[in-house]
Design an enzyme around this catalytic site. Structure first.
Site, PDB file in Angstrom:
ATOM      1  N   SER A 189       0.643  -1.169  -0.379  1.00 57.04           N
ATOM      2  CA  SER A 189       0.138   0.063  -0.284  1.00 57.04           C
ATOM      3  C   SER A 189       0.996   1.095   0.028  1.00 57.04           C
ATOM      4  CB  SER A 189      -0.717   0.069   1.217  1.00 57.04           C
ATOM      5  OG  SER A 189       0.330   0.253   1.882  1.00 57.04           O
ATOM      6  N   HIS A 217      -5.696  -4.803   1.128  1.00 55.69           N
ATOM      7  CA  HIS A 217      -4.970  -3.469   0.164  1.00 55.69           C
ATOM      8  C   HIS A 217      -6.181  -3.205  -1.374  1.00 55.69           C
ATOM      9  CE1 HIS A 217      -3.767   0.120   2.538  1.00 55.69           C
ATOM     10  NE2 HIS A 217      -2.643  -0.816   2.652  1.00 55.69           N
ATOM     11  N   LYS A 248     -10.722  -1.398   5.356  1.00 59.87           N
ATOM     12  CA  LYS A 248     -10.747   0.537   3.987  1.00 59.87           C
ATOM     13  C   LYS A 248     -12.044   0.079   2.931  1.00 59.87           C
ATOM     14  CE  LYS A 248      -6.317  -0.169   5.690  1.00 59.87           C
ATOM     15  NZ  LYS A 248      -4.407  -0.819   6.107  1.00 59.87           N
TER      16      LYS A 248
HETATM   17  C1  LIG Z   1      -3.859  -1.375   7.567  1.00 59.29           C
HETATM   18  C2  LIG Z   1      -3.499  -2.716   7.325  1.00 59.29           C
HETATM   19  C3  LIG Z   1      -3.746  -3.754   7.905  1.00 59.29           C
HETATM   20  C4  LIG Z   1      -4.697  -3.536   9.070  1.00 59.29           C
HETATM   21  O1  LIG Z   1      -5.636  -3.817   8.974  1.00 59.29           O
HETATM   22  P1  LIG Z   1      -7.032  -2.821   9.985  1.00 59.29           P
HETATM   23  O2  LIG Z   1      -7.886  -3.542   9.738  1.00 59.29           O
HETATM   24  O3  LIG Z   1      -6.556  -1.400  10.042  1.00 59.29           O
HETATM   25  O4  LIG Z   1      -6.575  -2.955  11.568  1.00 59.29           O
HETATM   26  C5  LIG Z   1      -3.146  -4.956   7.646  1.00 59.29           C
HETATM   27  N1  LIG Z   1      -2.300  -5.351   7.103  1.00 59.29           N
HETATM   28  C6  LIG Z   1      -2.284  -3.773   5.512  1.00 59.29           C
HETATM   29  C7  LIG Z   1      -1.458  -4.143   4.992  1.00 59.29           C
HETATM   30  C8  LIG Z   1      -2.131  -2.902   6.247  1.00 59.29           C
HETATM   31  O5  LIG Z   1      -2.388  -2.002   5.292  1.00 59.29           O
END
Ligand SMILES: *Cc1c(COP(=O)(O)O)cnc(C)c1O
Length: 404
Positions: A189, A217, A248
């Site tokens: 990301s 992502h 997300k």
């Molecule tokens: C944001 C993110 C997470 C964590 O996810 P959340 O639901 O925000 O705790 C895990 N892996 C990656 C690659 C992320 O960017």
């Protein structure tokens, strides 16, 4: 012992490096994504445009999602009232796990209170259950996977980012009979590049490893039903565990894994991060269910996001701004200095009403500090042109280098 001095010095070090984190105080305006109000000044909230939200497809404001959450709130109240084992296993949770298993073509799925916890809990638990397991981890893996691998107590080998030859050399160097797990992401990301999932699965097959794929992502955004890059590339069936977030592109909160019934059952039965915590609010789960179902049927949001990301990359490149070669919806602009990245972000917010958070170490390596734009379905041509114009003016004001 002067405890206060030690803590104060730790904070001072962040200030000295220019990477002390300042959170922007905002409220998003439902129905007019990506517009929001910012509470930074003293003369009331100021209208801004958000350029760095991970609510990539504006699903947090989607009418079906909001309606499902209102209905759940009125029907069953606010909280789940317990852990999954003790009273907190609501019918919404059961439905959403079935929906997510189907999304990824797996036998089962398991919900967690965040994507972070799903990675930490699953990797640490699988590692502990496999005696002598060695975990192979991409060097750019997210902090939550790194935490899970550390907490598994397993031996760890870090391979260079997306480097199949390096991974193969590391795999070949180990005892052929040792259990092995390869952990990686699909869309990275911060750079916006994509893992060669099929080739990684080939190596896993050759060396008898299982695979763990973070699709955080990508879920909702890639594949005909939003099943991620593994769905787009038709390799989901080859990946042992697919992990995703509901926070997300799905626009709510929570995390999950999808895998075969056996693996989901051991994580459900052994992972402290799953067992000893109150389950997600049914209101959140109802919203996530509506969001996942919508994005399974509708590709309009995905298509608009891809079109706008491509357009923004083209506009920034035409303006000779140092846009990085992302192949996805992520649009990173390299700055290379934490102080300058913060300065650009401050000017954009204060003078132009445009909000993009600077990305610093340890989220990215030192010297690669950047701005990371995430245009969505509602960022139109006019907004993109205004953003590029502002960046060109700031680049010249701060005497930053333009691309050739
Ligand atoms: C944001 C993110 C997470 C964590 O996810 P959340 O639901 O925000 O705790 C895990 N892996 C990656 C690659 C992320 O960017």
């Amino acid at each position: 012992m002067d405890y206060q001095r030690i803590f104060a010095e730790a904070i001072d070090r962040l200030h000295a490096e220019g990477r002390y984190r300042v959170f922007i105080d905002i409220l998003r305006n439902k129905g007019s994504f990506p517009n929001a109000r910012c509470f930074a000044g003293h003369n009331g909230p100021k209208p801004i445009t958000v350029w760095c939200s991970n609510d990539y497809l504006a699903m947090a404001q989607h009418p079906d999602v909001v309606a499902a959450m209102e209905e759940a709130l009125h029907d069953v109240g606010a909280g789940s009232g317990g852990t999954r084992n003790i009273g907190g296993n609501t019918h919404y949770h059961v439905d959403l796990e079935a929906e997510l298993a189907d999304l990824h073509g797996k036998e089962a799925a398991l919900l967690f209170t965040s994507g972070y916890i799903s990675n930490e809990a699953t990797l640490s638990t699988l590692g502990k259950l496999l005696p002598g397991c060695i975990i192979f981890s991409d060097e750019l893996n997210h902090a939550s996977m790194i935490a899970g691998i550390r907490n598994s107590g397993c031996e760890k080998r870090v391979f260079r980012h997306n480097d199949l030859a390096h991974l193969e050399a590391l795999l070949a160097a180990e005892d052929a009979d040792a259990p092995k797990l390869i952990a990686f992401e699909s869309v990275y990301s911060m750079d916006g590049d994509v893992a060669p999932i099929a080739a990684l699965c080939d190596l896993a097959d050759k060396y008898g490893a299982i695979t763990y794929l973070d699709e955080v992502h990508a879920v909702g955004m890639y594949g005909p039903r939003g099943g991620g890059i593994s769905e787009r590339d038709e390799v989901a069936g080859r990946v042992t565990v697919i992990e995703g977030t509901l926070g997300k592109a799905f626009g709510i909160m929570g995390g999950y894994i999808a895998a075969d019934r056996n693996i989901v059952d051991v994580v459900r039965s052994y992972a402290p991060g799953f067992i000893f915590t109150t389950s997600l609010s049914p209101v959140l789960v109802a919203g996530a269910l509506a969001s996942v179902r919508h994005l399974k049927r509708s590709s309009a949001e995905r298509e608009a996001q891809q079109a706008h990301a491509a357009r923004l990359k083209a506009i920034l490149a035409e303006a000779h701004l140092p846009v990085m070669p992302s192949t996805t919806h992520i649009v990173p602009l390299m700055v290379g200095c934490p102080v300058k990245a913060k300065r650009i972000s401050d000017i954009l917010l204060a003078e132009y009403g445009m909000y993009v958070q600077p990305i610093n170490y340890p989220t990215v390596p030192r010297g690669t500090e950047r701005l990371r734009f995430t245009p969505g379905p509602a960022h139109d041509e006019e907004m993109m042109r205004a953003l590029a114009g502002a960046l060109v003016e700031i680049w010249s004001r701060l005497e930053l280098r333009l691309a050739a």
